[in-house]
Design a protein around this motif. Structure first.
Motif, PDB file in Angstrom:
ATOM      1  N   THR A  41       0.832  -1.199   0.000  1.00  0.00           N
ATOM      2  CA  THR A  41       0.000   0.000   0.000  1.00  0.00           C
ATOM      3  C   THR A  41       0.866   1.248   0.000  1.00  0.00           C
ATOM      4  O   THR A  41       1.726   1.412   0.868  1.00  0.00           O
ATOM      5  CB  THR A  41      -0.928   0.020   1.233  1.00  0.00           C
ATOM      6  OG1 THR A  41      -1.782  -1.133   1.191  1.00  0.00           O
ATOM      7  CG2 THR A  41      -1.783   1.271   1.266  1.00  0.00           C
ATOM      8  N   ARG A 103      -8.777   0.387   1.660  1.00  0.00           N
ATOM      9  CA  ARG A 103      -7.746   0.906   0.769  1.00  0.00           C
ATOM     10  C   ARG A 103      -8.409   1.576  -0.427  1.00  0.00           C
ATOM     11  O   ARG A 103      -9.517   1.225  -0.822  1.00  0.00           O
ATOM     12  CB  ARG A 103      -6.811  -0.211   0.270  1.00  0.00           C
ATOM     13  CG  ARG A 103      -5.964  -0.852   1.363  1.00  0.00           C
ATOM     14  CD  ARG A 103      -4.988   0.142   1.972  1.00  0.00           C
ATOM     15  NE  ARG A 103      -4.210  -0.405   3.058  1.00  0.00           N
ATOM     16  CZ  ARG A 103      -4.515  -0.287   4.347  1.00  0.00           C
ATOM     17  NH1 ARG A 103      -5.623   0.334   4.719  1.00  0.00           N
ATOM     18  NH2 ARG A 103      -3.738  -0.793   5.267  1.00  0.00           N
ATOM     19  N   GLN A 122      -2.516   0.339  -5.133  1.00  0.00           N
ATOM     20  CA  GLN A 122      -3.266   0.344  -3.878  1.00  0.00           C
ATOM     21  C   GLN A 122      -2.697   1.447  -2.996  1.00  0.00           C
ATOM     22  O   GLN A 122      -1.491   1.597  -2.879  1.00  0.00           O
ATOM     23  CB  GLN A 122      -3.120  -1.019  -3.200  1.00  0.00           C
ATOM     24  CG  GLN A 122      -3.935  -1.151  -1.933  1.00  0.00           C
ATOM     25  CD  GLN A 122      -3.989  -2.592  -1.503  1.00  0.00           C
ATOM     26  OE1 GLN A 122      -4.728  -3.379  -2.082  1.00  0.00           O
ATOM     27  NE2 GLN A 122      -3.197  -2.938  -0.517  1.00  0.00           N
ATOM     28  N   LYS A 124      -3.389   4.424   0.431  1.00  0.00           N
ATOM     29  CA  LYS A 124      -4.124   4.934   1.591  1.00  0.00           C
ATOM     30  C   LYS A 124      -3.878   6.441   1.614  1.00  0.00           C
ATOM     31  O   LYS A 124      -2.743   6.892   1.600  1.00  0.00           O
ATOM     32  CB  LYS A 124      -3.637   4.279   2.881  1.00  0.00           C
ATOM     33  CG  LYS A 124      -4.459   4.690   4.081  1.00  0.00           C
ATOM     34  CD  LYS A 124      -4.430   3.641   5.168  1.00  0.00           C
ATOM     35  CE  LYS A 124      -5.159   4.141   6.392  1.00  0.00           C
ATOM     36  NZ  LYS A 124      -6.383   3.493   6.668  1.00  0.00           N
TER      37      LYS A 124
END
Length: 168
Positions: A41, A103, A122, A124
């Motif tokens: 992420t 996410r 991906q 955040k």
């Protein structure tokens, strides 16, 4: 046949860098295991401008790149180790904060030959004021995107974030 890198001869490699435009700090990522679609992420802060750098051995088809649906113009820079280098600035001003235990996706469409590579990273997104949380994890060096062309279609094989080597 397969080279020692584990990529077959027909695989192409695109490398991406994402850096804060203001030059302060580093973008980070974390290993998430198998909880989400990807095991890695990317961590970005809302309302921040970032520089996306694209490294490619092959010529790009055009300078139009899509970042989360926005068409932006890549600017060609100096070659680096025999690779074409293009860059563009993008903003996270219009993205929503990623809710806890979920996410988001930073969708990049890079204009490779003969068709574009779609790279769903991906991600955040953190609110301004939560920058500290965005630095938990590993400093991002590059994102290696391995792809191949199958019947004029570009198929992504793998997306792997690599970490910055510690400075001595």
């Amino acid at each position: 046949s397969t080279q020692s890198t584990g990529r077959s001869m027909s695989d192409e490699l695109l490398q991406l860098e994402i850096l804060p435009e203001n030059g302060e700090g580093t973008v980070h990522y974390k290993e998430d295991g198998a909880r989400f679609d990807s095991t890695q992420t990317l961590k970005l802060v809302i309302g921040t401008k970032y520089i996306l750098r694209v490294f490619s051995k092959s010529e790009l088809k055009s300078c139009d790149v899509l970042v989360n649906g926005d068409i932006l113009q890549l600017i060609e820079g100096e070659k680096d180790s025999g690779k074409q280098v293009h860059s563009v600035v993008f903003s996270t001003a219009d993205v929503e904060k990623t809710v806890k235990s979920d996410r988001s996706v930073l969708a990049l469409q890079i204009p490779t030959q003969p068709s574009s590579v779609l790279v769903p990273l991906q991600c955040k997104y953190y609110r301004p004021g939560r920058e500290k949380k965005a630095t938990w994890g590993m400093p991002l060096r590059r994102i290696n995107v391995t792809y191949k062309v199958v019947a004029e279609e570009t198929v992504v094989q793998s997306v792997k974030m690599t970490q910055e080597k510690p400075k001595n």
